[in-house]
Design a protein around this motif. Structure first.
Motif, PDB file in Angstrom:
ATOM      1  N   ILE A  14       0.844  -1.189   0.000  1.00 44.96           N
ATOM      2  CA  ILE A  14       0.000   0.000   0.000  1.00 44.96           C
ATOM      3  C   ILE A  14       0.881   1.242   0.000  1.00 44.96           C
ATOM      4  N   VAL A  15       0.269   2.370  -0.301  1.00 47.23           N
ATOM      5  CA  VAL A  15       0.943   3.662  -0.153  1.00 47.23           C
ATOM      6  C   VAL A  15       0.357   4.286   1.106  1.00 47.23           C
ATOM      7  N   ASP A  16       1.218   4.573   2.099  1.00 47.42           N
ATOM      8  CA  ASP A  16       0.709   5.125   3.353  1.00 47.42           C
ATOM      9  C   ASP A  16       0.422   6.620   3.209  1.00 47.42           C
ATOM     10  N   CYS A  22       4.553   0.462   1.411  1.00 46.58           N
ATOM     11  CA  CYS A  22       4.690  -0.412   2.589  1.00 46.58           C
ATOM     12  C   CYS A  22       4.137  -1.788   2.266  1.00 46.58           C
ATOM     13  N   LYS A  23       4.880  -2.820   2.629  1.00 45.43           N
ATOM     14  CA  LYS A  23       4.367  -4.186   2.515  1.00 45.43           C
ATOM     15  C   LYS A  23       3.459  -4.446   3.718  1.00 45.43           C
ATOM     16  N   VAL A  24       2.310  -5.036   3.461  1.00 43.14           N
ATOM     17  CA  VAL A  24       1.347  -5.319   4.515  1.00 43.14           C
ATOM     18  C   VAL A  24       1.268  -6.828   4.704  1.00 43.14           C
ATOM     19  N   THR A  50      -7.325   3.388  -0.540  1.00 47.13           N
ATOM     20  CA  THR A  50      -5.913   3.085  -0.321  1.00 47.13           C
ATOM     21  C   THR A  50      -5.265   2.683  -1.636  1.00 47.13           C
ATOM     22  N   PRO A  51      -4.314   3.475  -2.145  1.00 44.81           N
ATOM     23  CA  PRO A  51      -3.575   3.022  -3.333  1.00 44.81           C
ATOM     24  C   PRO A  51      -2.835   1.736  -2.962  1.00 44.81           C
ATOM     25  N   HIS A  52      -2.955   0.720  -3.803  1.00 40.92           N
ATOM     26  CA  HIS A  52      -2.353  -0.562  -3.470  1.00 40.92           C
ATOM     27  C   HIS A  52      -2.020  -1.362  -4.721  1.00 40.92           C
ATOM     28  N   CYS A  53      -1.224  -2.392  -4.530  1.00 37.76           N
ATOM     29  CA  CYS A  53      -0.926  -3.357  -5.584  1.00 37.76           C
ATOM     30  C   CYS A  53      -0.516  -4.662  -4.914  1.00 37.76           C
TER      31      CYS A  53
END
Length: 94
Positions: A14-16, A22-24, A50-53
């Motif tokens: 995610i982008v905090d 950040c790896k979740v 939440t921007p994520h990939c």
């Protein structure tokens, strides 16, 4: 049969709020829920998407390990007839 992931870098990122990637790691007995842009728009930004990939696993070189990423996205959306509008007094950038 569950197998351990052969790639520790694989998974959800995610982008905090400070713009950092950040790896979740989600515990095995937990479930993650990601709210998308639709909720951000209808709440005038009170809830932020939440921007994520997701980075897939890369097996170690020379290994015969074959893994697949399996997910189960569920999308909850408005009907096609419902026009999604930014709340009055806000802009898309809010």
């Amino acid at each position: 049969e569950e197998i351990p992931c052969p790639d520790p870098a694989a998974g959800l990122y995610i982008v905090d709020r400070n713009g950092n990637d950040c790896k979740v790691d989600i515990p095995a007995d937990c479930m993650a829920i990601q709210l998308g842009e639709c909720v951000q728009i209808v709440t005038a930004g009170a809830v932020q998407a939440t921007p994520h990939c997701v980075r897939g696993a890369v097996p170690p070189p020379g290994s015969n390990i074959k893994v697949a990423r399996i997910s189960h996205p569920v999308f909850i959306d408005t009907t096609p007839q419902h026009k999604l509008k930014v709340p009055e007094g806000t802009t898309r950038d809010d």
